[in-house]
Scaffold this motif. Structure first.
Motif, PDB file in Angstrom:
ATOM      1  N   ILE A 197       8.686   0.570   4.780  1.00 55.65           N
ATOM      2  CA  ILE A 197       6.907   0.038   5.248  1.00 55.65           C
ATOM      3  C   ILE A 197       7.660  -0.923   6.061  1.00 55.65           C
ATOM      4  N   SER A 198       6.754  -0.720   7.196  1.00 55.72           N
ATOM      5  CA  SER A 198       6.553  -1.937   8.455  1.00 55.72           C
ATOM      6  C   SER A 198       5.464  -3.015   7.762  1.00 55.72           C
ATOM      7  N   SER A 199       4.178  -2.871   7.567  1.00 55.77           N
ATOM      8  CA  SER A 199       2.993  -3.683   6.932  1.00 55.77           C
ATOM      9  C   SER A 199       2.245  -3.281   6.031  1.00 55.77           C
ATOM     10  N   ALA A 200       1.201  -3.890   6.433  1.00 57.96           N
ATOM     11  CA  ALA A 200      -0.249  -3.760   5.423  1.00 57.96           C
ATOM     12  C   ALA A 200      -1.420  -3.019   6.209  1.00 57.96           C
ATOM     13  N   ALA A 201      -2.346  -2.142   5.371  1.00 56.14           N
ATOM     14  CA  ALA A 201      -4.029  -2.424   6.199  1.00 56.14           C
ATOM     15  C   ALA A 201      -4.898  -2.883   5.125  1.00 56.14           C
ATOM     16  N   ILE A 202      -5.990  -2.822   5.725  1.00 59.72           N
ATOM     17  CA  ILE A 202      -7.229  -3.430   4.805  1.00 59.72           C
ATOM     18  C   ILE A 202      -8.183  -2.280   5.828  1.00 59.72           C
ATOM     19  N   LEU A 203      -8.723  -1.280   4.960  1.00 58.29           N
ATOM     20  CA  LEU A 203      -9.186  -0.336   5.082  1.00 58.29           C
ATOM     21  C   LEU A 203     -10.463  -0.949   5.081  1.00 58.29           C
ATOM     22  N   GLY A 204     -11.279  -0.107   5.599  1.00 52.59           N
ATOM     23  CA  GLY A 204     -13.070   0.112   6.312  1.00 52.59           C
ATOM     24  C   GLY A 204     -13.303  -0.866   4.029  1.00 52.59           C
ATOM     25  N   ASP A 205     -12.996  -0.551   3.217  1.00 53.29           N
ATOM     26  CA  ASP A 205     -13.733  -0.221   1.578  1.00 53.29           C
ATOM     27  C   ASP A 205     -12.878  -1.475   1.219  1.00 53.29           C
ATOM     28  N   GLY A 206     -12.325  -1.660   2.393  1.00 56.30           N
ATOM     29  CA  GLY A 206     -11.640  -3.137   1.130  1.00 56.30           C
ATOM     30  C   GLY A 206      -9.759  -2.922   0.655  1.00 56.30           C
ATOM     31  N   GLN A 207      -9.894  -0.857   0.589  1.00 59.72           N
ATOM     32  CA  GLN A 207      -8.006  -1.628   0.180  1.00 59.72           C
ATOM     33  C   GLN A 207      -6.757  -2.038   1.367  1.00 59.72           C
ATOM     34  N   VAL A 208      -5.511  -1.971   0.362  1.00 60.27           N
ATOM     35  CA  VAL A 208      -5.019  -1.857   1.428  1.00 60.27           C
ATOM     36  C   VAL A 208      -4.386  -1.105   1.513  1.00 60.27           C
ATOM     37  N   THR A 209      -3.654  -0.561   1.893  1.00 59.63           N
ATOM     38  CA  THR A 209      -2.456   0.411   2.510  1.00 59.63           C
ATOM     39  C   THR A 209      -1.099   0.425   2.615  1.00 59.63           C
ATOM     40  N   LEU A 210      -0.811   1.003   2.694  1.00 55.81           N
ATOM     41  CA  LEU A 210       0.895   0.611   3.298  1.00 55.81           C
ATOM     42  C   LEU A 210       1.239   1.442   4.578  1.00 55.81           C
ATOM     43  N   ILE A 211       1.842   1.255   5.376  1.00 57.41           N
ATOM     44  CA  ILE A 211       2.182   1.073   6.198  1.00 57.41           C
ATOM     45  C   ILE A 211       3.737   1.852   7.320  1.00 57.41           C
ATOM     46  N   ILE A 212       4.274   3.311   6.559  1.00 55.61           N
ATOM     47  CA  ILE A 212       5.284   3.099   7.071  1.00 55.61           C
ATOM     48  C   ILE A 212       5.805   3.355   8.515  1.00 55.61           C
ATOM     49  N   ASP A 213       7.354   2.785   8.234  1.00 51.07           N
ATOM     50  CA  ASP A 213       7.785   2.254   9.171  1.00 51.07           C
ATOM     51  C   ASP A 213       8.863   3.582   9.747  1.00 51.07           C
ATOM     52  N   VAL A 214       8.225   4.370  10.449  1.00 54.78           N
ATOM     53  CA  VAL A 214       8.909   5.605  11.009  1.00 54.78           C
ATOM     54  C   VAL A 214      10.820   5.318  11.162  1.00 54.78           C
ATOM     55  N   GLN A 215      11.215   4.900  12.162  1.00 54.68           N
ATOM     56  CA  GLN A 215      12.521   3.888  12.471  1.00 54.68           C
ATOM     57  C   GLN A 215      13.110   4.048  11.388  1.00 54.68           C
ATOM     58  N   SER A 216      12.402   3.120  10.473  1.00 55.05           N
ATOM     59  CA  SER A 216      12.857   2.775   9.830  1.00 55.05           C
ATOM     60  C   SER A 216      13.791   3.436   8.442  1.00 55.05           C
ATOM     61  N   LEU A 217      12.696   4.738   8.510  1.00 53.16           N
ATOM     62  CA  LEU A 217      12.893   6.245   7.262  1.00 53.16           C
ATOM     63  C   LEU A 217      14.192   6.632   7.678  1.00 53.16           C
ATOM     64  N   PHE A 218      13.935   6.835   8.998  1.00 51.13           N
ATOM     65  CA  PHE A 218      14.961   7.623   9.499  1.00 51.13           C
ATOM     66  C   PHE A 218      16.577   7.723   9.872  1.00 51.13           C
ATOM     67  N   LYS A 219      16.849   6.009   9.530  1.00 53.56           N
ATOM     68  CA  LYS A 219      18.021   5.212   9.105  1.00 53.56           C
ATOM     69  C   LYS A 219      18.529   5.410   7.841  1.00 53.56           C
ATOM     70  N   LEU A 220      17.568   5.271   6.960  1.00 52.70           N
ATOM     71  CA  LEU A 220      17.455   5.631   5.154  1.00 52.70           C
ATOM     72  C   LEU A 220      18.402   7.014   5.409  1.00 52.70           C
ATOM     73  N   VAL A 221      17.498   7.213   6.240  1.00 54.04           N
ATOM     74  CA  VAL A 221      17.933   9.865   5.545  1.00 54.04           C
ATOM     75  C   VAL A 221      19.501   9.155   6.306  1.00 54.04           C
ATOM     76  N   SER A 222      19.536   9.095   7.218  1.00 52.08           N
ATOM     77  CA  SER A 222      20.625   9.301   8.224  1.00 52.08           C
ATOM     78  C   SER A 222      22.022   8.560   7.229  1.00 52.08           C
ATOM     79  N   VAL A 223      22.036   7.588   6.740  1.00 47.18           N
ATOM     80  CA  VAL A 223      23.053   6.809   5.824  1.00 47.18           C
ATOM     81  C   VAL A 223      23.578   7.833   4.510  1.00 47.18           C
ATOM     82  N   ARG A 224      22.423   9.064   4.028  1.00 40.99           N
ATOM     83  CA  ARG A 224      23.120   9.320   3.244  1.00 40.99           C
ATOM     84  C   ARG A 224      23.778  10.881   3.206  1.00 40.99           C
TER      85      ARG A 224
END
Length: 71
Positions: A44-71
């Motif tokens: 997860i790289s950060s969070a975003a506040i949507l137009g309706d006020g909801q908060v959503t997480l932003i995926i860190d794609v490069q970090s995901l590749f590192k997590l997958v390659s470890v396994r």
């Protein structure tokens, strides 16, 4: 039943498929860093506040590749 979607992201020759509950499209969002609030979260790289006020997480794609390659 519940619909799920698969989002495929690619870096070089490596691909990762992400299963998501909902596709919301492209939006302009306000991005907030999480590291100062709760520390580093792998994949997860950060969070975003949507137009309706909801908060959503932003995926860190490069970090995901590192997590997958470890396994």
């Amino acid at each position: 039943g519940q619909n799920s979607y698969v989002v495929v992201v690619r870096s070089g020759k490596t691909q990762v498929a992400l299963i998501v509950d909902k596709l919301i499209g492209e939006q302009v969002v306000v991005v907030k860093s999480l590291s100062t609030v709760i520390g580093e979260i792998p994949g997860i790289s950060s969070a975003a506040i949507l137009g309706d006020g909801q908060v959503t997480l932003i995926i860190d794609v490069q970090s995901l590749f590192k997590l997958v390659s470890v396994r």
